[in-house]
Design a protein around this motif. Sequence first.
Motif, short mmCIF file in Angstrom:
data_model
loop_
_atom_site.label_atom_id
_atom_site.label_comp_id
_atom_site.label_asym_id
_atom_site.label_seq_id
_atom_site.Cartn_x
_atom_site.Cartn_y
_atom_site.Cartn_z
N THR A 1 -22.39 85.77 36.99
CA THR A 1 -21.74 85.35 35.73
C THR A 1 -20.44 86.13 35.53
O THR A 1 -20.43 87.36 35.55
CB THR A 1 -22.66 85.66 34.52
OG1 THR A 1 -23.91 85.05 34.75
CG2 THR A 1 -22.06 85.16 33.22
N GLU B 1 -18.80 91.36 14.93
CA GLU B 1 -19.48 90.63 13.86
C GLU B 1 -19.89 91.51 12.68
O GLU B 1 -21.06 91.56 12.30
CB GLU B 1 -20.70 89.90 14.42
CG GLU B 1 -20.26 88.85 15.43
CD GLU B 1 -21.37 87.90 15.80
OE1 GLU B 1 -22.12 87.52 14.91
OE2 GLU B 1 -21.46 87.57 16.99
N HIS C 1 -18.23 84.32 14.14
CA HIS C 1 -18.36 82.89 14.38
C HIS C 1 -17.74 82.09 13.25
O HIS C 1 -17.67 80.88 13.30
CB HIS C 1 -19.85 82.49 14.46
CG HIS C 1 -20.54 83.07 15.63
ND1 HIS C 1 -21.56 83.97 15.53
CD2 HIS C 1 -20.33 82.87 16.94
CE1 HIS C 1 -21.96 84.30 16.73
NE2 HIS C 1 -21.23 83.66 17.61
N THR D 1 -18.23 89.87 22.73
CA THR D 1 -18.79 91.23 22.80
C THR D 1 -18.35 91.92 24.07
O THR D 1 -17.98 93.09 24.07
CB THR D 1 -20.34 91.16 22.73
OG1 THR D 1 -20.69 90.59 21.48
CG2 THR D 1 -20.97 92.53 22.87
N THR D 2 -18.37 91.18 25.18
CA THR D 2 -17.97 91.79 26.46
C THR D 2 -16.52 92.27 26.40
O THR D 2 -16.20 93.36 26.89
CB THR D 2 -18.15 90.77 27.61
OG1 THR D 2 -19.48 90.28 27.57
CG2 THR D 2 -17.87 91.39 28.96
P1 ATP Z 1 -22.38 85.80 20.91
O1 ATP Z 1 -21.52 84.94 20.04
O2 ATP Z 1 -23.69 85.16 21.20
O3 ATP Z 1 -22.51 87.21 20.43
P2 ATP Z 1 -20.40 86.59 22.92
O4 ATP Z 1 -19.18 85.72 22.82
O5 ATP Z 1 -20.30 87.94 22.30
O6 ATP Z 1 -21.67 85.82 22.36
P3 ATP Z 1 -21.09 87.98 25.36
O7 ATP Z 1 -22.25 88.74 24.78
O8 ATP Z 1 -19.85 88.72 25.65
O9 ATP Z 1 -20.76 86.70 24.47
O10 ATP Z 1 -21.62 87.31 26.71
C1 ATP Z 1 -20.74 86.72 27.67
C2 ATP Z 1 -21.54 86.28 28.88
O11 ATP Z 1 -22.04 87.43 29.55
C3 ATP Z 1 -22.75 85.40 28.56
O12 ATP Z 1 -22.84 84.44 29.59
C4 ATP Z 1 -23.91 86.36 28.64
O13 ATP Z 1 -25.09 85.70 29.04
C5 ATP Z 1 -23.44 87.35 29.71
N1 ATP Z 1 -23.99 88.70 29.49
C6 ATP Z 1 -23.72 89.52 28.44
N2 ATP Z 1 -24.34 90.70 28.59
C7 ATP Z 1 -25.04 90.63 29.75
C8 ATP Z 1 -25.89 91.55 30.47
N3 ATP Z 1 -26.12 92.79 30.01
N4 ATP Z 1 -26.42 91.13 31.63
C9 ATP Z 1 -26.16 89.89 32.11
N5 ATP Z 1 -25.37 88.99 31.50
C10 ATP Z 1 -24.81 89.35 30.33
#
Ligand code: ATP
Length: 221
Positions: free
Chosen positions: A17, A161, A193, A44-45
Amino acid sequence: MSIVLEATGLRVEYGKTVALGDFSMTLSAGVRLGLIGPNGAGKTTSLKAIAGLLPLDAGRVRVLGCDIEPGNVLAESRIGFAPDTPPIYEELYVADFLRFIGKAYRLRNAMIEERIDFWLEQLWLLDLRESKIKTLSRGMRQRLTVARTLMPDPTLVLLDEPAAGLDPAGRVQFRKMLGSLRDQGKALVVSSHILADLHEYCTHIGIMEGGRLRQLGTVAQ
Ligand code: ATP
């Protein structure tokens, strides 16, 4: 305007991913950027990558001209990151928790007490000063996490958030508090969101999808 953040070509992979791909942005002091996007978009990432909390597969983060790398404590102390599910110490009292954070950042005692009073007031937590953290509601914990993040006076503030658990009156107050950060010359990134919320707090909006920053512009744009 002085540049606070330069993130260039950030990439974070989890196995197959690509959670974040080719993510670049430059933020000046006073900018309040709202990051919006569906679940899994990479919000979040991106915040964790900027904060130096994730190993990067590519790219570079500079805050006030310093590289963010493991062990660069000075650079890291310029960043405040509030996660969406904050680790806080259930058995501590609210003021003691903030005191602990102040000491961890080696602030002087007088400054710690000053900042505790200031941030408890800004986040309307004064009445909860002597409450145990385990008795706080979700919204109260979120506000405490923001207070904890701002205690060391970071120049770059990353809030994941932060308004999700706040009631409508709380959101109005929160907006005012964020406005005061602009006057302190900080740069701010807030994920949410709820576009309606962001457009009230922010000067700029970034739209994320599939691990990429698809658009970035002023609220008017
Ligand atoms: P949300 O609105 O649900 O908080 P987000 O925009 O913050 O979502 P992220 O948490 O950054 O999204 O996730 C981005 C991608 O990375 C997703 O596909 C998620 O499944 C994957 N992901 C996040 N953390 C991990 C992890 N620790 N291990 C594997 N995949 C991860």
